[in-house]
Write a protein that holds these residues in place. Structure first.
Motif, PDB file in Angstrom:
ATOM      1  N   PHE A  19      24.641   3.523  14.736  1.00 42.60           N
ATOM      2  CA  PHE A  19      25.623   3.336  13.674  1.00 42.60           C
ATOM      3  C   PHE A  19      25.912   4.615  12.911  1.00 42.60           C
ATOM      4  CE2 PHE A  19      24.991  -1.029  14.694  1.00 42.60           C
ATOM      5  CZ  PHE A  19      26.174  -1.639  14.343  1.00 42.60           C
ATOM      6  N   ILE A  20      25.024   5.595  12.968  1.00 44.26           N
ATOM      7  CA  ILE A  20      25.363   6.902  12.405  1.00 44.26           C
ATOM      8  C   ILE A  20      26.508   7.508  13.205  1.00 44.26           C
ATOM      9  CG2 ILE A  20      24.562   9.285  12.182  1.00 44.26           C
ATOM     10  CD1 ILE A  20      21.867   8.173  11.317  1.00 44.26           C
ATOM     11  N   ALA A  21      26.437   7.395  14.536  1.00 45.99           N
ATOM     12  CA  ALA A  21      27.530   7.886  15.377  1.00 45.99           C
ATOM     13  C   ALA A  21      28.808   7.117  15.107  1.00 45.99           C
ATOM     14  CB  ALA A  21      27.143   7.779  16.854  1.00 45.99           C
ATOM     15  N   LEU A  22      28.692   5.791  14.945  1.00 46.58           N
ATOM     16  CA  LEU A  22      29.863   4.986  14.631  1.00 46.58           C
ATOM     17  C   LEU A  22      30.458   5.378  13.283  1.00 46.58           C
ATOM     18  CD1 LEU A  22      28.934   1.337  15.684  1.00 46.58           C
ATOM     19  CD2 LEU A  22      30.793   2.731  16.584  1.00 46.58           C
ATOM     20  N   GLY A  23      29.581   5.606  12.312  1.00 48.65           N
ATOM     21  CA  GLY A  23      30.055   5.957  10.975  1.00 48.65           C
ATOM     22  C   GLY A  23      30.855   7.232  10.960  1.00 48.65           C
ATOM     23  N   SER A  24      30.464   8.198  11.797  1.00 49.82           N
ATOM     24  CA  SER A  24      31.187   9.466  11.846  1.00 49.82           C
ATOM     25  C   SER A  24      32.493   9.348  12.619  1.00 49.82           C
ATOM     26  CB  SER A  24      30.297  10.531  12.492  1.00 49.82           C
ATOM     27  OG  SER A  24      29.127  10.717  11.739  1.00 49.82           O
ATOM     28  N   ALA A  25      32.481   8.561  13.697  1.00 46.74           N
ATOM     29  CA  ALA A  25      33.638   8.508  14.589  1.00 46.74           C
ATOM     30  C   ALA A  25      34.693   7.513  14.123  1.00 46.74           C
ATOM     31  CB  ALA A  25      33.197   8.157  16.007  1.00 46.74           C
ATOM     32  N   ILE A  26      34.299   6.502  13.352  1.00 46.16           N
ATOM     33  CA  ILE A  26      35.253   5.506  12.877  1.00 46.16           C
ATOM     34  C   ILE A  26      35.398   5.691  11.375  1.00 46.16           C
ATOM     35  CG2 ILE A  26      35.804   3.068  12.717  1.00 46.16           C
ATOM     36  CD1 ILE A  26      34.019   2.570  15.080  1.00 46.16           C
ATOM     37  N   GLU A  38      19.700   2.885   6.887  1.00 50.65           N
ATOM     38  CA  GLU A  38      19.955   1.470   6.618  1.00 50.65           C
ATOM     39  C   GLU A  38      21.291   1.281   5.918  1.00 50.65           C
ATOM     40  OE1 GLU A  38      19.003  -2.358   7.317  1.00 50.65           O
ATOM     41  OE2 GLU A  38      17.811  -0.598   7.897  1.00 50.65           O
ATOM     42  N   VAL A  39      21.592   2.136   4.935  1.00 53.06           N
ATOM     43  CA  VAL A  39      22.876   2.044   4.237  1.00 53.06           C
ATOM     44  C   VAL A  39      24.024   2.302   5.207  1.00 53.06           C
ATOM     45  CG1 VAL A  39      24.326   3.111   2.464  1.00 53.06           C
ATOM     46  CG2 VAL A  39      21.912   2.660   1.992  1.00 53.06           C
ATOM     47  N   GLU A  40      23.858   3.298   6.064  1.00 51.16           N
ATOM     48  CA  GLU A  40      24.914   3.622   7.020  1.00 51.16           C
ATOM     49  C   GLU A  40      25.133   2.480   8.005  1.00 51.16           C
ATOM     50  OE1 GLU A  40      28.046   5.302   8.630  1.00 51.16           O
ATOM     51  OE2 GLU A  40      27.026   5.921   6.790  1.00 51.16           O
ATOM     52  N   PHE A  41      24.068   1.789   8.357  1.00 52.44           N
ATOM     53  CA  PHE A  41      24.194   0.636   9.253  1.00 52.44           C
ATOM     54  C   PHE A  41      25.139  -0.400   8.653  1.00 52.44           C
ATOM     55  CE2 PHE A  41      22.798  -3.730  10.052  1.00 52.44           C
ATOM     56  CZ  PHE A  41      23.008  -3.818  11.422  1.00 52.44           C
TER      57      PHE A  41
END
Length: 499
Positions: A49-56, A178-181
């Protein structure tokens, strides 16, 4: 040769490399409040989800309006082609990250495989990219909050966003993860809801804002599927690259992943599905629901479509989601750029203070404060040019993003050349290497060259070249620091699996 994993308490001092012990810091480090090691506190769920947070983030929810304006429905081709390149870049990065799981990731690889100068340039160019994207996301926050509080100055929301994100990044890394998730989960649920709901509207032919949803909207408008031809697709690639910028932060998590030889490949292998689902399919549904000419290029297509549905509070719900997306991207970017500056300090390519870690939280404090300073500079720029700041930083960030991909691919090619010479094999091999790396590299160069042929992007190319010259000057001013070869040891789990 012994591995750092065999003696985590002493090996880091031997080479000064950012290899991170899996045990708790020593009492001395805790008492002093600082140490030189990060902590492995990110789970598989956090890393994905860190990768998702950056890409989306803002690139998709707001920047996609610009790509649709430039290419029409053919923007889907842009996202597919660029997405294929991104996957190849991530596989190249993944092969190196599994073999050498270190903080800063590709900057270390460029230093090791290409030389100190390229390591310095790769690292600081990525920092430059991330800071620009963070400023763009922060600017987007003001636009989203303006829907609810039109009379409040935008700088107020910028300050609030800065305080929230910096505060989160000063906490323990597991708290950050956890927050980024949860930040990213909100975005994922929204996009899935849009796709599912949009497909239902297509099947039942329910009117959306006075328009009948149909797949024919992709080619029935003036000019057809590609109203601006191939050139429109080419011109949209720069903003598309900005949309994908930041996904390479996944490599920065290798130093704090519990089992990088398992978690990194799993996360990277899911990249194609993410791209097809979150970018291509979501935009295809939007373009089928509403003719592309009816979309406002200054507003998020997601907000436009949900507003057109006429559902109670739909516009406000989606506005909350895109606000969360911007904050999530800022959160991931702050994390990644701080860890990269930490890695640069371990190489002697940043001040030593950048390599100190707070003993209680395991957070590199000075790099986080540098991000804070950059965001405050962005706040000052917003006060001067509020209407054009977003597009300005997005264009420059596209140059830095593609340049970062080039460093990753060149490092991968150099690593593969060494592996062939020594007869070694990696556990997580890039398919079709080295030719796939060459193809992706050619695409990246093409995107940079294309910027020179558009009045709206050529100035971003000029600023990008100026940045490279400035960074090169910074390397020369180091006066010998960080010029020694960087010896990256190999993850034993990777060696055992490849044997």
């Amino acid at each position: 040769m012994r591995s750092h994993y065999d003696h985590p308490s002493t090996a880091g001092a031997r080479t000064g490399l950012p290899w991170f012990p899996v045990h708790s810091p020593s009492p001395q480090a805790s008492d002093s409040g600082a140490s030189d090691t990060l902590r492995r506190g990110l789970s598989m769920r956090h890393i994905r989800f860190i990768a998702l947070g950056s890409a989306i983030g803002t690139g998709l929810f707001l920047g996609s309006a610009e790509t649709i304006k430039a290419a029409g429905p053919a923007v889907l081709v842009s996202y597919i082609v660029a997405g294929a390149c991104v996957f190849l870049v991530m596989r190249a990065l993944g092969e190196m990250a599994v073999r050498h799981p270190v903080a800063g990731s590709f900057a270390n690889y460029a230093h090791h495989y290409l030389g100190p100068y390229f390591g310095f340039l790769a690292g600081w160019t990525f920092v430059f990219e991330m800071l620009l994207v963070a400023i763009a996301d922060m600017t987007a926050v003001t636009a989203y909050m303006g829907l609810w509080f039109p009379g409040t100055p935008g700088w107020v929301w910028m300050l609030a966003a800065i305080a929230l994100i910096i505060g989160l990044n000063l906490l323990r890394v597991r708290v950050f993860g956890e927050v980024e998730f949860w930040f990213s989960l909100i975005k994922v649920v929204t996009i899935v809801a849009l796709i599912a709901g949009g497909l239902a509207l297509l099947v039942f032919g329910v009117s959306v804002g006075g328009h009948t949803p149909t797949v024919e909207n992709l080619w029935s408008g003036a000019g057809g599927f590609a109203p601006f031809g191939v050139w429109g697709i080419v011109m949209s690639l720069g903003v598309v690259a900005f949309s994908f910028g930041g996904i390479e932060t996944l490599g920065s998590t290798a130093g704090e992943a519990d089992r990088p030889e398992r978690s990194i490949p799993r996360a990277i292998n899911s990249v194609p599905v993410r791209i097809l689902l979150f970018y291509v399919l979501s935009l295809a549904v939007i373009l089928c629901l509403v003719p592309w000419q009816q979309l406002d290029p200054s507003s998020s297509p997601f907000v436009t479509v949900f507003s057109a549905l006429g559902l109670p509070a739909a516009q406000h719900i989606v506005n909350f989601v895109v606000l969360t997306a911007a904050l999530s991207a800022m959160n991931s970017i702050t994390y990644a750029s701080a860890r990269l500056m930490y890695g640069l300090a371990q190489q002697g390519q940043a001040p030593r203070a950048f390599g100190a870690v707070r003993g209680g939280s395991g957070v590199p404090l000075v790099p986080v404060l540098v991000v804070l300073g950059a965001l405050l500079v962005g706040l000052g720029a917003f006060l001067l040019i509020p209407d054009t700041l977003f597009l300005m930083v997005a264009s420059i960030a596209s140059f830095a993003t593609v340049s970062t991909w080039i460093f990753i691919l060149c490092s991968h090619l150099a690593m593969r050349r060494r592996l062939r010479a020594s007869g070694e094999r990696t556990v997580y091999r890039m398919p079709g290497a080295p030719w796939t790396s060459v193809v992706a590299l050619a695409f990246c160069v093409f995107v940079l060259v294309a910027q020179a042929f558009s009045p709206s992007t050529v100035w971003a190319l000029v600023i990008g070249v100026a940045w490279v010259a400035l960074a090169s000057l910074g390397f020369l001013l180091l006066r010998g620091r960080g010029r020694e070869p960087l010896d990256l040891e190999v993850n034993p789990a990777s060696m055992a699996a490849a044997a």
